[in-house]
Design an enzyme around this catalytic site. Structure first.
Site, PDB file in Angstrom:
ATOM      1  N   GLN A 109       0.414  -2.710   6.538  1.00 14.26           N
ATOM      2  CA  GLN A 109      -0.231  -3.775   7.009  1.00 14.26           C
ATOM      3  C   GLN A 109       0.932  -4.476   7.858  1.00 14.26           C
ATOM      4  OE1 GLN A 109      -3.444  -4.587   6.668  1.00 14.26           O
ATOM      5  NE2 GLN A 109      -3.211  -6.648   7.773  1.00 14.26           N
ATOM      6  N   LYS A 115     -10.432  -3.667   2.736  1.00 15.50           N
ATOM      7  CA  LYS A 115     -10.051  -2.161   3.317  1.00 15.50           C
ATOM      8  C   LYS A 115     -10.251  -1.167   2.071  1.00 15.50           C
ATOM      9  CE  LYS A 115      -7.083  -3.077   6.941  1.00 15.50           C
ATOM     10  NZ  LYS A 115      -5.531  -3.424   7.249  1.00 15.50           N
ATOM     11  N   ASP A 151      -3.889   3.796  12.229  1.00 17.37           N
ATOM     12  CA  ASP A 151      -3.801   2.622  13.119  1.00 17.37           C
ATOM     13  C   ASP A 151      -3.619   3.069  14.558  1.00 17.37           C
ATOM     14  OD1 ASP A 151      -4.051   0.172  12.212  1.00 17.37           O
ATOM     15  OD2 ASP A 151      -2.182   0.360  11.180  1.00 17.37           O
TER      16      ASP A 151
HETATM   17  N1  GUN Z   1      -2.558  -6.713  10.851  1.00 23.87           N
HETATM   18  C1  GUN Z   1      -3.544  -7.144  11.579  1.00 23.87           C
HETATM   19  N2  GUN Z   1      -4.515  -6.315  12.513  1.00 23.87           N
HETATM   20  C2  GUN Z   1      -3.888  -5.147  11.998  1.00 23.87           C
HETATM   21  C3  GUN Z   1      -4.167  -3.727  12.031  1.00 23.87           C
HETATM   22  O1  GUN Z   1      -5.240  -3.442  12.912  1.00 23.87           O
HETATM   23  N3  GUN Z   1      -3.441  -2.700  11.585  1.00 23.87           N
HETATM   24  C4  GUN Z   1      -2.518  -3.197  10.738  1.00 23.87           C
HETATM   25  N4  GUN Z   1      -1.708  -2.231   9.876  1.00 23.87           N
HETATM   26  N5  GUN Z   1      -1.886  -4.390  10.364  1.00 23.87           N
HETATM   27  C5  GUN Z   1      -2.769  -5.377  10.856  1.00 23.87           C
END
Ligand code: GUN
Length: 296
Positions: free
Chosen positions: A98, A54, A121
């Protein structure tokens, strides 16, 4: 094989290119640089990989990336204090915590402490409610990526029968809302659904998001249907480590009209949509028009 392969890797590259163009224009015309803060608590290896990826892609499209890595034993109070600070920081337009969080932290409480306007998100209850009532919101990245690919392939989705297998808050439920928003007739199926095979066979659009390797065989796919495989499952086969989806690719590709592969389908779209959401959040925060084609 008869199905068209929907190339998510190439599509994601195009989305990132569009985001980069918008970001360059925002800098030139408005003196703004979108900023994304990613918070990682603990040392889950898969999460570390995602967070690194990311950060790298955020910088590549010209945005600022702020990484906050906290120890696994971080207290809830300390995490909430960091989020409060990021909520107030004008240079931060998107905040992502996360998941999964370590067990002693209440994920719902943490997510709902994020400013909904910065919740890239789309997990905050305000955004969930806005999406469910057809109002402008931040939309979860993976379902948004699936919607973009479906719109690109079909143009209009109006009147199509869509079946979403899986009812998670991250994928299944928001995916169903987005398809409903595009006037599909939507069924959400799950592990307790009676005659899942027959339900799947009714789908013009079949979205698999259950997290079970190759659970959906080709004979559950309606001839000509579009299959979106959200699954990313690591399995051992012939002594090798392999990534497979929730759909049995080889048999499904014989029947489907179009299908996303694993890897290289939905996966790459998720981070691309995260970048798109960060750009959208920055535009909204500054009263500027939103990027076209990058929102729901
Ligand atoms: N962990 C797995 N997929 C995601 C996601 O799309 N967002 C976040 N914040 N954590 C994750």
């Amino acid at each position: 094989m008869t199905a068209t392969i929907i190339d998510g890797k190439a599509f994601a590259a195009k989305v990132r290119e569009q985001v980069a163009e918008h970001v360059a224009r925002l800098k030139d015309e408005n003196g703004l640089t979108p900023g994304l803060a990613v918070v990682l608590v603990g040392e889950d290896p898969a999460s570390q990989v995602y967070v690194r990826s990311k950060g790298k892609q955020t910088v590549e499209v010209g945005m600022n990336s702020y990484e906050h890595k906290l120890p696994a034993d971080t207290s809830e109070a300390d995490l909430l204090a960091l989020i409060d600070q990021l909520n107030k920081d004008q240079s931060v337009h998107g905040i992502l915590v996360q998941l999964p969080l370590p067990g002693h932290l209440n994920s719902d409480l943490v997510i709902n402490s994020i400013d909904p306007a910065k919740d890239v998100d789309g997990f905050h209850i305000s955004n969930v409610g806005l999406l469910g009532t057809g109002q402008k919101s931040m939309v979860p990245c993976t379902p948004l990526g699936c919607l973009m690919m479906l719109r690109d392939h079909h143009g209009s989705l109006s009147g199509m029968n869509a079946v979403v297998v899986g009812r998670s808050n991250i994928v299944g439920k928001p995916m169903a809302q987005l398809l409903l928003g595009d006037s599909c007739t939507v069924t959400i199926a799950h592990s307790r659904t009676k005659d899942l095979a027959a339900v799947c066979r009714s789908a013009d659009i079949l979205v698999a998001a259950v997290g079970r390797p190759e659970m959906i065989p080709g004979d559950w796919v309606k001839p000509g249907a579009t299959v979106i495989d959200v699954g990313i499952n690591r399995i051992e086969r012939d002594g090798k480590n392999k990534l497979v989806g929730d759909v049995e690719f080889a048999s499904a590709a014989e029947v489907a009209g179009a299908i996303t592969p694993v890897p290289g389908g939905v996966g790459p779209m998720t981070i691309a949509c995260l970048l798109a959401n960060t750009l959208t959040a920055c535009c909204r925060a500054n009263g500027l028009s939103e990027p076209k084609g990058l929102t729901a």
